[in-house]
Scaffold this motif. Structure first.
Motif, PDB file in Angstrom:
ATOM      1  N   ILE A 194      -1.109   8.079  -6.645  1.00 45.86           N
ATOM      2  CA  ILE A 194      -2.857   8.555  -6.785  1.00 45.86           C
ATOM      3  C   ILE A 194      -3.600   7.169  -6.557  1.00 45.86           C
ATOM      4  O   ILE A 194      -3.225   6.008  -6.331  1.00 45.86           O
ATOM      5  N   ASP A 195      -4.904   7.520  -6.215  1.00 50.68           N
ATOM      6  CA  ASP A 195      -5.912   6.506  -5.917  1.00 50.68           C
ATOM      7  C   ASP A 195      -6.695   6.121  -7.110  1.00 50.68           C
ATOM      8  O   ASP A 195      -7.667   5.234  -6.881  1.00 50.68           O
ATOM      9  N   ASP A 196      -6.662   6.787  -8.175  1.00 49.09           N
ATOM     10  CA  ASP A 196      -7.399   6.347  -9.240  1.00 49.09           C
ATOM     11  C   ASP A 196      -6.423   6.683 -10.427  1.00 49.09           C
ATOM     12  O   ASP A 196      -5.938   7.847 -10.642  1.00 49.09           O
TER      13      ASP A 196
ATOM     14  N   LYS B 134      -6.343  10.106 -12.091  1.00 45.64           N
ATOM     15  CA  LYS B 134      -5.776  11.323 -11.482  1.00 45.64           C
ATOM     16  C   LYS B 134      -4.203  11.364 -11.844  1.00 45.64           C
ATOM     17  O   LYS B 134      -3.461  12.111 -11.398  1.00 45.64           O
TER      18      LYS B 134
ATOM     19  N   LEU C 102      -0.356   4.054  -9.069  1.00 43.56           N
ATOM     20  CA  LEU C 102      -1.398   3.750  -8.624  1.00 43.56           C
ATOM     21  C   LEU C 102      -1.151   2.616  -7.872  1.00 43.56           C
ATOM     22  O   LEU C 102      -1.742   2.623  -6.586  1.00 43.56           O
TER      23      LEU C 102
ATOM     24  N   CYS D  31       0.110   4.129  -4.389  1.00 42.83           N
ATOM     25  CA  CYS D  31      -0.994   4.979  -3.795  1.00 42.83           C
ATOM     26  C   CYS D  31      -0.563   6.460  -3.771  1.00 42.83           C
ATOM     27  O   CYS D  31      -0.774   7.148  -2.988  1.00 42.83           O
TER      28      CYS D  31
ATOM     29  N   SER E  43       1.008  -1.110  -0.038  1.00 46.30           N
ATOM     30  CA  SER E  43      -0.099   0.051  -0.085  1.00 46.30           C
ATOM     31  C   SER E  43       0.895   1.351   0.140  1.00 46.30           C
ATOM     32  O   SER E  43       0.329   2.250   0.035  1.00 46.30           O
ATOM     33  N   ASN E  44       2.333   1.177  -0.013  1.00 44.20           N
ATOM     34  CA  ASN E  44       2.864   2.429  -0.004  1.00 44.20           C
ATOM     35  C   ASN E  44       4.379   2.034  -0.698  1.00 44.20           C
ATOM     36  O   ASN E  44       4.645   0.846  -0.761  1.00 44.20           O
TER      37      ASN E  44
END
Length: 337
Positions: free
Chosen positions: A257-259, A262, A252, A255, A57-58
């Protein structure tokens, strides 16, 4: 979905990949095979476990797995196999030229000699040129979580190979390690004649992009997403036509960007920036360069002209000689004629 016409266009377009970490192309299948060959225990027992571990997640969670995976790379043959596997995959996406990063410090600090790493990669690069028709430049990266002194040590250690690198890069954990931490090191690299690249503005603030560009004087900004928060900086980047190596699926996955909608790629194209699309660490981030083009085109509703511009930018933003760039741009024109 990209329509079939666009998918076909993306496949036809000759491309260069300018932001690729060779260790980040380490597919789980190859990792497991090399672990078996070198009799190394991995924390995952099955291929499914290994694939499941490729979710994070990162940036730091990814880096932890990335360095763990490297443990199985021990011999020249391992680095050769890793590099050739990537080049074969790139060929399938019509990549004609690659400028690849590698992280010698991540290998030497675990006891793998610099020459074992470098010579294995270089042998695969030669084979890729001869058999696949892909030209490749190697960029030696410094790990930014280590000290500038460590970077100077690497510069000395790598001296015998300096004619084999087109340039140097700076990667790993960005926040808390601003470009100016490596000001003297980069000054020395410029004196040697290396092209200068730096990861900046992926997780770090716009000021890191500014430092890299205006204080260090880099030739290329890797990522650079967050420059978009500073309109004055955007103008400078446009006027200087400094290449930005954007990595949409990486952004993506980490994370940033979350989409994918973006992603700054379309805005950067519209503002006249020399932006390129790349895969970064494709084994970990869900796609090689073709898939990055397809998914970005779909999410941002890119036009055919914008896709062609991205392909053109990939050669214009490369470190290839002018004549080679012109030849590649002509091959793009032929592919769309």
């Amino acid at each position: 979905m990209t329509n079939s016409h666009q998918t076909d266009l993306i496949a036809r377009l000759p491309k260069a990949e300018l932001h690729l970490h060779i260790e980040g192309s380490f597919e789980p299948e190859l990792m497991m095979a090399l672990a078996a060959r070198n009799k190394i225990d991995l924390p995952f027992k099955t291929l499914e476990d290994a694939k499941a571990a490729y979710n994070f997640s990162n940036l730091q969670e990814f880096l932890d797995l990335y360095y763990q995976g490297m443990q199985v790379l021990r011999t020249e043959e391992d680095f050769f196999d890793l590099t050739l596997a990537y080049l074969q995959r790139a060929k399938a996406d019509n990549v004609r030229h690659v400028e690849m990063f590698y992280d010698p410090q991540a290998h030497t600090e675990r006891g793998v000699p610099f020459g074992v790493v470098t010579d294995g990669i270089l042998a695969a690069i030669r084979k890729g040129e001869q058999e696949l028709g892909i030209s490749s430049y190697l960029i030696m990266s410094f790990l930014r979580h280590l000290s500038e002194e460590d970077g100077f040590d690497l510069l000395v250690e790598s001296e015998r190979w300096h004619d084999k690198f087109v340039g140097v890069g700076l990667d790993s954990s960005e926040v808390g390690h601003p470009p100016l931490k490596f000001e003297r090191l980069y000054q020395r690299c410029a004196e040697i004649g290396f092209k200068l690249c730096m990861h900046a503005g992926e997780e770090g603030p716009p000021s890191y992009v500014r430092e890299a560009l205006l204080d260090i004087g880099v030739d290329r900004i890797d990522h650079g997403n967050r420059c978009m928060e500073d309109p004055e900086l955007v103008s400078i980047i446009r006027d200087m036509q400094v290449p930005l190596t954007n990595c949409p699926l990486s952004n993506l996955s980490l994370c940033v960007i979350d989409d994918l909608k973006k992603s700054p790629v379309k805005a950067q194209l519209e503002q006249g920036l020399l932006v390129t699309v790349n895969s970064d660490d494709p084994a970990y981030f869900g796609g090689y360069i073709g898939r990055n083009y397809e998914k970005t085109a779909e999410a941002l509703d890119l036009s055919n002209d914008q896709l062609i511009q991205l392909a053109r930018n990939s050669f214009t933003g490369s470190f290839l000689p002018e004549a080679a760039i012109k030849a590649h741009l002509a091959s793009i024109d032929e592919s769309i004629a």
